[in-house]
Design an enzyme around this catalytic site. Structure first.
Site, PDB file in Angstrom:
ATOM      1  N   TYR A  72      77.452  33.807 -10.332  1.00  0.00           N
ATOM      2  CA  TYR A  72      76.356  34.403 -11.100  1.00  0.00           C
ATOM      3  C   TYR A  72      76.578  35.884 -11.386  1.00  0.00           C
ATOM      4  CZ  TYR A  72      74.121  36.808  -7.102  1.00  0.00           C
ATOM      5  OH  TYR A  72      73.841  37.648  -6.060  1.00  0.00           O
ATOM      6  N   ASP A 122      72.095  29.527  -7.938  1.00  0.00           N
ATOM      7  CA  ASP A 122      72.852  30.668  -8.481  1.00  0.00           C
ATOM      8  C   ASP A 122      73.948  30.200  -9.439  1.00  0.00           C
ATOM      9  OD1 ASP A 122      71.361  32.326  -6.823  1.00  0.00           O
ATOM     10  OD2 ASP A 122      72.952  32.601  -5.350  1.00  0.00           O
ATOM     11  N   HIS A 166      66.054  26.981  -3.536  1.00  0.00           N
ATOM     12  CA  HIS A 166      67.035  27.991  -3.934  1.00  0.00           C
ATOM     13  C   HIS A 166      68.463  27.493  -3.704  1.00  0.00           C
ATOM     14  CE1 HIS A 166      68.107  31.974  -5.224  1.00  0.00           C
ATOM     15  NE2 HIS A 166      68.947  32.079  -4.216  1.00  0.00           N
ATOM     16  N   LYS A 167      68.674  26.876  -2.568  1.00  0.00           N
ATOM     17  CA  LYS A 167      69.954  26.235  -2.252  1.00  0.00           C
ATOM     18  C   LYS A 167      69.654  25.035  -1.351  1.00  0.00           C
ATOM     19  CE  LYS A 167      72.602  30.601  -2.031  1.00  0.00           C
ATOM     20  NZ  LYS A 167      73.508  31.436  -1.205  1.00  0.00           N
ATOM     21  N   TYR A 170      68.779  25.993   2.047  1.00  0.00           N
ATOM     22  CA  TYR A 170      67.491  26.680   2.226  1.00  0.00           C
ATOM     23  C   TYR A 170      66.359  25.730   1.831  1.00  0.00           C
ATOM     24  CZ  TYR A 170      70.327  30.974   2.376  1.00  0.00           C
ATOM     25  OH  TYR A 170      71.257  31.946   2.687  1.00  0.00           O
ATOM     26  N   ASP A 177      64.565  35.208  -7.078  1.00  0.00           N
ATOM     27  CA  ASP A 177      65.914  35.217  -7.676  1.00  0.00           C
ATOM     28  C   ASP A 177      66.175  33.916  -8.457  1.00  0.00           C
ATOM     29  OD1 ASP A 177      65.542  36.513  -5.142  1.00  0.00           O
ATOM     30  OD2 ASP A 177      67.680  36.904  -4.963  1.00  0.00           O
ATOM     31  N   ARG A 247      64.711  44.197  -6.556  1.00  0.00           N
ATOM     32  CA  ARG A 247      65.608  43.344  -7.344  1.00  0.00           C
ATOM     33  C   ARG A 247      65.044  41.933  -7.505  1.00  0.00           C
ATOM     34  NH1 ARG A 247      71.076  44.434  -5.990  1.00  0.00           N
ATOM     35  NH2 ARG A 247      71.518  42.631  -4.696  1.00  0.00           N
ATOM     36  N   GLY A 250      62.752  42.085 -10.159  1.00  0.00           N
ATOM     37  CA  GLY A 250      63.522  42.240 -11.393  1.00  0.00           C
ATOM     38  C   GLY A 250      64.035  40.915 -11.922  1.00  0.00           C
ATOM     39  N   THR A 372      73.215  33.127   8.148  1.00  0.00           N
ATOM     40  CA  THR A 372      73.940  33.624   9.324  1.00  0.00           C
ATOM     41  C   THR A 372      74.885  34.738   8.894  1.00  0.00           C
ATOM     42  OG1 THR A 372      73.884  31.392  10.249  1.00  0.00           O
ATOM     43  CG2 THR A 372      75.373  32.958  11.280  1.00  0.00           C
TER      44      THR A 372
END
Length: 407
Positions: A72, A122, A166-167, A170, A177, A247, A250, A372
């Site tokens: 990304y 991402d 998100h992933k 996760y 983001d 961010r 953003g 981690t």
């Protein structure tokens, strides 16, 4: 004697040809980027793009990468250069973007280094680079690569309420983001190839994060929301992470202005997204520093360790300017965007290199939650993460902001 002369003549000709061929070969292999001239009279958008191209002769070298990678951060900068090409059709810009894509997209449409099965949102962002290349080339491999990225979104794990994780590592988490990572590609794809059938799903991603991650007091949005409320960083009542990171905010407002490029004005959800943009930008405007910039931890001002940060400030400048230009935000936001851009160029670009290259300082290199080593989302965590000059998360939005402001 004549034969020896003839033989000597032919050997001389061969030697000259060999020398000529060798020198031509060497010349053709020398990267043209060495010849880049960065004039002080150029616009800031061109200065930054040419600086990056001179420092990183191939697009995959952005962020000091040693080999091509579907990522990304590269895509963010290259997308900004793609947008720059539309305003200033310098063939070097187009070739730079194409070179990155062609180093990764294979003839059968597969993509080297794309770790599809990690379901990392991402990795959707580089797909944005494929639309224009496919539209002009009509080569099927680019279409197949776009379809592969679209397939990831179709299979991306979701929260129970329907938000993209998100992933895969996760679970149950939506990060601000991720709205930028997934939705602009998703919106352009559904507008281009699906007659807009997925706009409701795209709007739902914003609805969920707006509903759950907005702080009622400030109007700012927290970095992330854990629907399960099981993560140690998550508030046990709301599921939100503990702080506002510029961010992350953003990414969110950039996602909104970019998705609105593709959502028709008569779509039932369009006005809703415009309202979200106004709410978020209205909250952000209250925290703009007198320098025009924003702090790393948005609402903590001059608290010890906090600093005026380049990536969030560039992203806000872009979203404010584009929102005003498109009529989504009041015209007054254009002034705030110019004030922010003045801060970036006067406060954070502290010197110009001998070759004319520019350096944007105070860029947070990376920040996240969990993982981690464990990232707890505390104030101390955000202000102590590493900084990196000309980090791509700042330079890409800097170029985009410059374009919207014609600077």
């Amino acid at each position: 004697m004549k034969n020896k002369r003839k033989q000597g003549y032919f050997m001389s000709v061969l030697l000259i040809c060999a020398i000529t061929f060798t020198s031509c070969k060497v010349t053709s292999q020398e990267p043209a980027k060495k010849d880049i001239v960065i004039s002080k009279d150029l616009k800031w958008s061109d200065k930054m793009a040419l600086t990056l191209m001179k420092r990183h002769p191939e697009g995959y070298m952005i962020d000091d990468s040693k080999k091509p990678k579907w990522d990304y951060v590269h895509a963010l900068v290259l997308h900004s250069i793609e947008e720059l090409y539309k305003k200033n059709p310098d063939p070097r810009y187009k070739a730079y973007v194409r070179g990155y894509v062609d180093a990764l997209v294979q003839p059968d449409g597969t993509v080297n280094t794309y770790e599809f099965d990690k379901y990392n949102i991402d990795l959707v962002v580089p797909g944005r680079l494929l639309f224009d290349i496919y539209a002009t080339s009509k080569e099927e491999k680019y279409l197949k690569a776009m379809q592969l990225v679209r397939k990831q979104l179709a299979e991306q794990p979701r929260t129970e309420s329907g938000g993209f994780w998100h992933k895969q590592i996760y679970p149950n988490q939506m990060w601000l983001d991720g709205l930028y990572m997934g939705e602009p590609f998703y919106a352009q794809y559904t507008a281009t190839f699906e007659n807009g059938k997925s706009f409701d799903d795209i709007a739902k991603q914003f609805e969920l994060i707006q509903l759950h991650a907005t702080d009622p007091k400030t109007g700012l949005l927290y970095h992330a929301w854990d629907e399960s409320k099981k993560m140690p960083w998550a508030n046990k009542e709301t599921g939100n992470s503990p702080n506002f990171w510029s961010r992350a905010l953003g990414w969110y407002v950039m996602a909104l202005v970019d998705v609105l490029d593709y959502m028709p004005k008569d779509h039932p959800k369009q006005k809703e997204l415009v309202k979200y943009l106004n709410n978020a930008c209205g909250a952000l405007a209250k925290f703009q520093d007198k320098s025009g910039l924003w702090y790393q931890v948005t609402d903590k001002g001059e608290q010890k360790g906090n600093y005026l940060e380049a990536s969030g400030s560039s992203m806000f400048a872009y979203a404010f300017a584009k929102g005003a230009n498109k009529g989504y935000l009041p015209a007054s936001y254009k002034k705030l965007a110019n004030k922010a851009f003045d801060g970036l160029t006067k406060v954070l670009i502290k010197k110009v290199d001998e070759d004319g290259g520019i350096t944007l300082t105070n860029c947070c290199q990376v920040a996240g939650l969990g993982g981690t080593p464990y990232r707890d989302g505390t104030y101390e965590y955000y202000v102590n993460e590493k900084k990196k000059d000309n980090d791509p998360k700042a330079t890409g939005p800097f170029i985009l902001a410059a374009l919207e402001l014609n600077r």
